[in-house]
Each structure stands twice: as structure tokens, then as C-alpha cells.
Design a protein around this motif. Structure first.
Motif, PDB file in Angstrom:
ATOM      1  N   UNK A 114      23.328  72.374   2.536  1.00 38.39           N
ATOM      2  CA  UNK A 114      24.550  71.811   2.470  1.00 38.39           C
ATOM      3  C   UNK A 114      24.868  71.641   3.875  1.00 38.39           C
ATOM      4  N   UNK A 115      26.033  70.937   4.303  1.00 34.29           N
ATOM      5  CA  UNK A 115      26.565  70.877   5.490  1.00 34.29           C
ATOM      6  C   UNK A 115      27.273  71.766   6.319  1.00 34.29           C
ATOM      7  N   UNK A 116      26.567  72.408   7.230  1.00 32.97           N
ATOM      8  CA  UNK A 116      27.325  73.615   8.022  1.00 32.97           C
ATOM      9  C   UNK A 116      27.980  73.045   9.137  1.00 32.97           C
ATOM     10  N   UNK A 143      17.596  67.465  12.532  1.00 32.56           N
ATOM     11  CA  UNK A 143      18.986  66.995  13.186  1.00 32.56           C
ATOM     12  C   UNK A 143      19.982  66.211  12.634  1.00 32.56           C
ATOM     13  N   UNK A 144      19.440  65.099  11.664  1.00 33.36           N
ATOM     14  CA  UNK A 144      20.273  64.303  11.016  1.00 33.36           C
ATOM     15  C   UNK A 144      20.203  64.889   9.697  1.00 33.36           C
ATOM     16  N   UNK A 145      21.343  64.959   8.978  1.00 37.69           N
ATOM     17  CA  UNK A 145      21.613  65.549   7.649  1.00 37.69           C
ATOM     18  C   UNK A 145      20.767  64.571   6.421  1.00 37.69           C
ATOM     19  N   UNK A 181      28.010  68.124   1.375  1.00 37.27           N
ATOM     20  CA  UNK A 181      29.017  69.021   1.100  1.00 37.27           C
ATOM     21  C   UNK A 181      29.371  70.208   2.155  1.00 37.27           C
ATOM     22  N   UNK A 182      30.684  70.147   2.622  1.00 29.67           N
ATOM     23  CA  UNK A 182      30.982  71.124   3.831  1.00 29.67           C
ATOM     24  C   UNK A 182      32.349  71.760   3.336  1.00 29.67           C
TER      25      UNK A 182
END
Length: 313
Positions: free
Chosen positions: A188-190, A205-207, A277-278
Motif C-alpha cells: 500500500x502507499x505509506x 522507490x516508485x510506487x 491506497x493511503x
């Protein structure tokens, strides 16, 4: 269609024993309400989303062409700019700085040439991504693969029941604590979406997507039920769940769009959240979370997995 016995089709899948559970959540978004008890019969489900390697085998054997690879008809999209009426899909790009979160067009763009072979746009490839979930998949693409494989797409109820892993009512697929013992449990996005990103296990490093199974499975032994990619279900999207009834409905599914207006561009329920999703924006990496997605839309964070029901031949 792929050939083979029922045992062949189910090889590698996980059997989920039937039962009832509390579907939905009253604690987050309106579309997850009301909480209601439902029953699902036993079924088999893929242990992880369909991968690029598996989808490539399907395309090689059938010659299938995905929606994102087909030109768009101007009469179907009267408000679209002419330059956008070319094959492609939606691709995410970080903003590099904080932006208001009320306009998704700040971080999404329609990329001509984006498709399952080029999920990030025409300059990208699938090199090194065989075990990543296939993306840029529209609903009919997922259905076509499932039919070829002798399987089906899950209902929303089946998907959520499987995702909960036996933890009825828990917030996440692994329990109520977001990071038990400090461990990140899903791709997920942190950080502060859509500009500040702190990579986790298996992330660059890139989502983006990670290898299926990078994170721990849920209680049923299923991987990536939340995070990594959103997943298609067969249910048409409606703004809320039906209200509770005296008896738990058995194997519920929504087989018609919510209204006549919705029939032109019907939306299906997608589940599970994704690598985008963050906590500050989406917070949909939960079994109860749901969104509506237009059937013809392909994106870089949307895939699928399949099921086989015990009664299917």
C-alpha cells in the motif's frame, strides 16, 4: 477455453468452506454500509491475483485483444477529446508536491499505448514483472480469461468472505492492528499521497505492483487480498448494501445496474485497494472496502483473481 478435468482447473487454488459473516463496515465509507449478515457456499479461489505470466499464456493461446488495445468509438464518448480516442489506459504519476485531494485528474492521466503489456505507458515493458499481477484489465478482459481457464469471477460476497480469512468483523485481512509488531502487511502507499512515498518490502522507490505473495497471507492462505491491485467482482455497483433482513441471504449478488442511467456505462464492484491506497486519501486496503469501476476502464492498479464454485461442473 483451457481444457482439463475439474481437478486440473482447481489445481493450486484454495478451498473456502461455506459459512456466514458480517459483510460491510459501519466505521469508514458510506458505500460499505449497512453491515449485514450473508451466507456463501463453499468455493475455490486463486491464492493470488492473476499474474502477467498467466495472462500472457492466455493471450498466446487465444490471440485475445484487451479493451485497452482497441480504438475508442467517438459516439460512445461524446465528451472525450479527439486525442484521447486512441487505445490506452489510465496511468498514475506522483505529483511531487502536496495537492488538494478533491480532483483525481491531478495524478491520473490517460496514456495512449498503455495496456497489459505496457502497464505504465508505451515506454514501459513487462521485463522482470512475470510474477506481478496483470493490470490494465477491463471487466470483459477478466471475464474472458476466467472463461478460458474454466473459472469465474467472484461475487462481492465471496471475495469479501475469502479476504477476511476467518476474522469476521476485523478491520484488516490480518486483524485490527494496522502494522502488528511494526510490520507492513500489504503493498500500500505509506506517506502523504500523492507525492510522498516510503517504500516497503518488495517495493521500488516508485510506487507500483509487487511480486504476488511478497506479503504474508491471510488466515485462508490467500495473498494480496488487500493492497497490490484492486480486483474485479461480478456484482454491479450500488451506492450502499441492502439493509439487514430476518434471514442471511445465500450467495447474494447484484445482477443489474443501479438505474437506467447506469446502464450506459455500467460499473462493477472492485475490492481490496491497491498500491495507491493511503491512509490520508483512500484507506480501502480492507476486506469491507468497495468501489464502483466502469466496465470499460483499464488502469495500472486494477487486476483480478478467479473462483470455482463447488457446484460448477
Amino acid at each position: 477455453m483451457a481444457t482439463g478435468s475439474r481437478a486440473d482447473v482447481r489445481r493450486g487454488m484454495v478451498r473456502i468452506s461455506g459459512g456466514d459473516f458480517e459483510m460491510g463496515s459501519a466505521e469508514f465509507f458510506p458505500e460499505e454500509r449497512p453491515v449485514h449478515r450473508v451466507w456463501v457456499d463453499s468455493f475455490w479461489i486463486d491464492p493470488h491475483p492473476v499474474t502477467n505470466a498467466a495472462f500472457r499464456r492466455f493471450v498466446k493461446q487465444t490471440g485475445y485483444v484487451t479493451v485497452a488495445e482497441c480504438p475508442l468509438a467517438a459516439e460512445d464518448y461524446p465528451d472525450a477529446e479527439p486525442q484521447n480516442l486512441v487505445p490506452g489506459g489510465l496511468v498514475f504519476r506522483p505529483t511531487g508536491h502536496p495537492v488538494p485531494l478533491d480532483d483525481w485528474r491531478r495524478w491520473w492521466w490517460y496514456a495512449p499505448g498503455a495496456n497489459w503489456r505496457h502497464p505504465r505507458g508505451p515506454v514501459g515493458t513487462l521485463d522482470g514483472l512475470d510474477r506481478h499481477p496483470v493490470t490494465q484489465i477491463a471487466y470483459e478482459d477478466a471475464e474472458a480469461y476466467a472463461s478460458w481457464a474454466g473459472k469465474q469471477l467472484p461475487t462481492e460476497a465471496e471475495w469479501e468472505y475469502a479476504a477476511r480469512g476467518g476474522l469476521d468483523g476485523a478491520t484488516f485481512a490480518w486483524g485490527d492492528e494496522f502494522e502488528p509488531t511494526g510490520r507492513r502487511m500489504a503493498n500500500i502507499w505509506v506517506g502523504a499521497f500523492p507525492w510522498q512515498f516510503f517504500p516497503g518490502r518488495g517495493q521500488t522507490p516508485r510506487p507500483g505492483t509487487t511480486v504476488v505473495g511478497t506479503y504474508s497471507p491471510n488466515g485462508h492462505g490467500l495473498y494480496d487480498m488487500t493492497g497490490n491491485v484492486w480486483e474485479w467482482t461480478v456484482d454491479y455497483f450500488r451506492a450502499q448494501h441492502p439493509g439487514p433482513s430476518c434471514c442471511a441471504p445465500r450467495n447474494p449478488r447484484v445482477d443489474t445496474p443501479e438505474s437506467e442511467a447506469a446502464q450506459r456505462f455500467p460499473r462493477r464492484v472492485i475490492k481490496g485497494g491497491s498500491f495507491l491506497c493511503a491512509a490520508n486519501y483512500c484507506l480501502r486496503y480492507r476486506p469491507a472496502a468497495r468501489q464502483g469501476q466502469a466496465e470499460d476502464t483499464a488502469t495500472c492498479h486494477l487486476g483480478f483473481r478467479c473462483v470455482v464454485r463447488d457446484g460448477d461442473s
